[in-house]
Design a protein around this motif. Structure first.
Motif, mmCIF file in Angstrom:
data_model
loop_
_atom_site.group_PDB
_atom_site.id
_atom_site.type_symbol
_atom_site.label_atom_id
_atom_site.label_comp_id
_atom_site.label_asym_id
_atom_site.label_seq_id
_atom_site.Cartn_x
_atom_site.Cartn_y
_atom_site.Cartn_z
ATOM 1 N N ASN A 117 -1.824 -12.746 13.567
ATOM 2 C CA ASN A 117 -1.661 -12.870 12.122
ATOM 3 C C ASN A 117 -0.193 -12.786 11.744
ATOM 4 O O ASN A 117 0.315 -13.606 10.969
ATOM 5 C CB ASN A 117 -2.455 -11.748 11.436
ATOM 6 N N CYS A 118 0.503 -11.817 12.316
ATOM 7 C CA CYS A 118 1.942 -11.692 12.041
ATOM 8 C C CYS A 118 2.716 -12.898 12.565
ATOM 9 O O CYS A 118 3.596 -13.441 11.879
ATOM 10 C CB CYS A 118 2.483 -10.417 12.680
ATOM 11 N N ALA A 259 5.226 -6.353 10.709
ATOM 12 C CA ALA A 259 4.471 -5.293 11.369
ATOM 13 C C ALA A 259 2.997 -5.410 10.994
ATOM 14 O O ALA A 259 2.654 -5.905 9.914
ATOM 15 C CB ALA A 259 5.008 -3.917 10.983
ATOM 16 N N GLY A 260 2.155 -4.946 11.898
ATOM 17 C CA GLY A 260 0.723 -4.861 11.638
ATOM 18 C C GLY A 260 0.240 -3.501 12.115
ATOM 19 O O GLY A 260 0.428 -3.153 13.279
ATOM 20 N N SER A 272 2.425 5.594 -0.141
ATOM 21 C CA SER A 272 3.305 5.053 0.887
ATOM 22 C C SER A 272 3.905 3.730 0.416
ATOM 23 O O SER A 272 3.179 2.817 0.008
ATOM 24 C CB SER A 272 2.553 4.810 2.192
ATOM 25 N N PRO A 273 5.234 3.584 0.485
ATOM 26 C CA PRO A 273 5.859 2.322 0.068
ATOM 27 C C PRO A 273 5.487 1.162 0.985
ATOM 28 O O PRO A 273 5.662 0.002 0.605
ATOM 29 C CB PRO A 273 7.358 2.626 0.142
ATOM 30 N N LEU A 274 4.967 1.454 2.181
ATOM 31 C CA LEU A 274 4.578 0.382 3.094
ATOM 32 C C LEU A 274 3.438 -0.465 2.520
ATOM 33 O O LEU A 274 3.324 -1.657 2.836
ATOM 34 C CB LEU A 274 4.149 0.963 4.441
ATOM 35 N N VAL A 275 2.620 0.140 1.677
ATOM 36 C CA VAL A 275 1.461 -0.580 1.138
ATOM 37 C C VAL A 275 1.900 -1.786 0.317
ATOM 38 O O VAL A 275 1.220 -2.822 0.295
ATOM 39 C CB VAL A 275 0.592 0.371 0.293
ATOM 40 N N ASP A 276 3.015 -1.679 -0.365
ATOM 41 C CA ASP A 276 3.495 -2.774 -1.221
ATOM 42 C C ASP A 276 4.492 -3.686 -0.522
ATOM 43 O O ASP A 276 5.006 -4.630 -1.128
ATOM 44 C CB ASP A 276 4.144 -2.192 -2.487
ATOM 45 N N GLN A 277 4.764 -3.410 0.744
ATOM 46 C CA GLN A 277 5.728 -4.227 1.489
ATOM 47 C C GLN A 277 5.099 -5.585 1.826
ATOM 48 O O GLN A 277 3.930 -5.679 2.204
ATOM 49 C CB GLN A 277 6.131 -3.503 2.779
ATOM 50 N N GLN A 278 5.883 -6.658 1.699
ATOM 51 C CA GLN A 278 5.345 -8.002 1.883
ATOM 52 C C GLN A 278 5.157 -8.373 3.354
ATOM 53 O O GLN A 278 4.238 -9.115 3.697
ATOM 54 C CB GLN A 278 6.266 -9.031 1.210
ATOM 55 N N ILE A 280 4.175 -6.723 6.036
ATOM 56 C CA ILE A 280 3.355 -5.837 6.843
ATOM 57 C C ILE A 280 1.891 -6.087 6.523
ATOM 58 O O ILE A 280 1.534 -6.416 5.383
ATOM 59 C CB ILE A 280 3.708 -4.342 6.596
ATOM 60 N N ILE A 281 1.061 -5.983 7.548
ATOM 61 C CA ILE A 281 -0.388 -6.078 7.390
ATOM 62 C C ILE A 281 -0.962 -4.709 7.720
ATOM 63 O O ILE A 281 -0.684 -4.150 8.785
ATOM 64 C CB ILE A 281 -0.988 -7.136 8.330
ATOM 65 N N ILE A 282 -1.757 -4.151 6.800
ATOM 66 C CA ILE A 282 -2.343 -2.830 7.002
ATOM 67 C C ILE A 282 -3.858 -2.945 6.929
ATOM 68 O O ILE A 282 -4.400 -3.483 5.959
ATOM 69 C CB ILE A 282 -1.846 -1.827 5.947
#
Length: 330
Positions: A117-118, A259-260, A272-278, A280-282
């Motif tokens: 995906n990444c 990142a994934g 967490s600011p990672l949630v809104d990062q473009q 990255i897949i969480i």
């Protein structure tokens, strides 16, 4: 035989697989929904408890082993046991078991899904189209996967299966794992390297390390700076192996491409600011899951308890220092 099992967190749709195993052995199961060490001790105080069946959300501390007299085994759902005080368990002569082989297919496939995906910007393209766009150039540059270097951090059962599944992609595969020999890695066509070399050489990196003192925040600022600026990083092991502030900085400042992650330091990752990062897949700690793996996990965790209460050796003893002749030294 008889016995009582205290099940802590309620994390599955039902306890049917466990109840079936216990019923056949004449063991009573008490599902408490305990959410803390104190609640475990309160529940245990009300009834004689021979075993604890627990997930990873509650700390099984020395207090548990000290205060629950007659505790014979603690069985953990899953692979990781970092939530259990193993030294105290051994001190009090209590076997700790896990289920290390229930989701090899699922986690290896999930890690591959995140990597691909990444690498192909699938989620980013999908969001663009959902927002009304239709432009393949927004994700330039994408690179051909064939011939890239895949770095595998740890080389246990799951990453070995991952490497087997990725064979057709013709990656150059390197791995860092101090506990696995060069010859064993070579059987899978994998080159053994040190951690820094893996970081600097790899185009794609997938982490499968257990959480312990050595692996806590092993992916820190220095680690991300050592990676290529177009590297892809995936983690399906434990959230705490990543310093999330360092990962955020690496993504924000384009020190890595994408990142994934399936696991976070705090779950759910509120704030967490990672949630809104473009870039990255969480996913929500879902790598382990299929209907088949869930049933297998529940059944095997229960079977470990039955074995111990019947006086048999468990299949998956974690604190291997214990033997039948172990005496409790408190």
């Amino acid at each position: 035989m008889s016995g009582r099992v205290l099940a802590t967190e309620i994390v599955f749709p039902s306890f049917n697989p466990e109840r079936k195993v216990f019923a056949e052995a004449g063991i009573e199961m008490i599902a408490t929904g305990a959410g803390s060490t104190g609640e475990i001790l309160d529940a245990a105080e009300k009834t004689d408890v021979d075993a604890i069946l627990t997930a990873t959300h509650i700390s099984i501390s020395e207090e548990v082993f000290e205060q629950i007299e007659g505790l014979q085994v603690v069985s953990s759902y899953g692979i990781g046991v970092d939530h259990i005080d193993l030294d105290s368990a051994t001190k009090y002569g209590v076997p700790v078991t896990n289920v290390p082989d229930y989701s090899i297919e699922e986690v290896s496939s999930h890690a591959i899904s995140l990597l691909l995906n990444c690498a192909r910007s699938v989620s980013q393209y999908d969001k663009q189209v959902g927002d009304g766009g239709w432009d393949w150039e927004t994700q330039r540059p994408l690179r051909r996967l064939r011939g890239q270097t895949l770095g595998v951090v740890a080389f246990g059962k799951i990453p070995r299966r991952l490497v087997e599944k990725l064979d057709g992609f013709s990656f150059d595969v390197v791995s860092y794992d101090p506990d696995v020999s060069e010859s064993k890695m070579a059987e899978y066509g994998v080159e053994k390297v040190c951690f820094d070399e893996l970081l600097s050489r790899s185009d794609l990196i997938t982490s499968h390390v257990p959480l312990n003192e050595e692996s806590y925040h092993m992916f820190d600022i220095d680690a991300f700076k050592t990676m290529k600026d177009d590297a892809i990083f995936v983690n399906t092991s434990r959230g705490q192996v990543i310093d999330e502030s360092a990962l955020y900085k690496a993504l924000e400042e384009d020190e890595i491409a994408c990142a994934g992650v399936d696991v976070m330091e705090n779950e759910p990752p509120d704030g967490s600011p990672l949630v809104d990062q473009q870039n990255i897949i969480i996913t929500p700690h879902a790598a382990w899951y299929s209907e088949q793996s869930m049933e297998e996990l529940q059944r095997k965790a229960a079977e470990e308890i039955v074995k111990v209460l019947q006086g048999e050796a468990p299949r998956y003893l974690v604190n291997t220092e214990l033997t039948k002749d172990t005496t409790v030294d408190v």
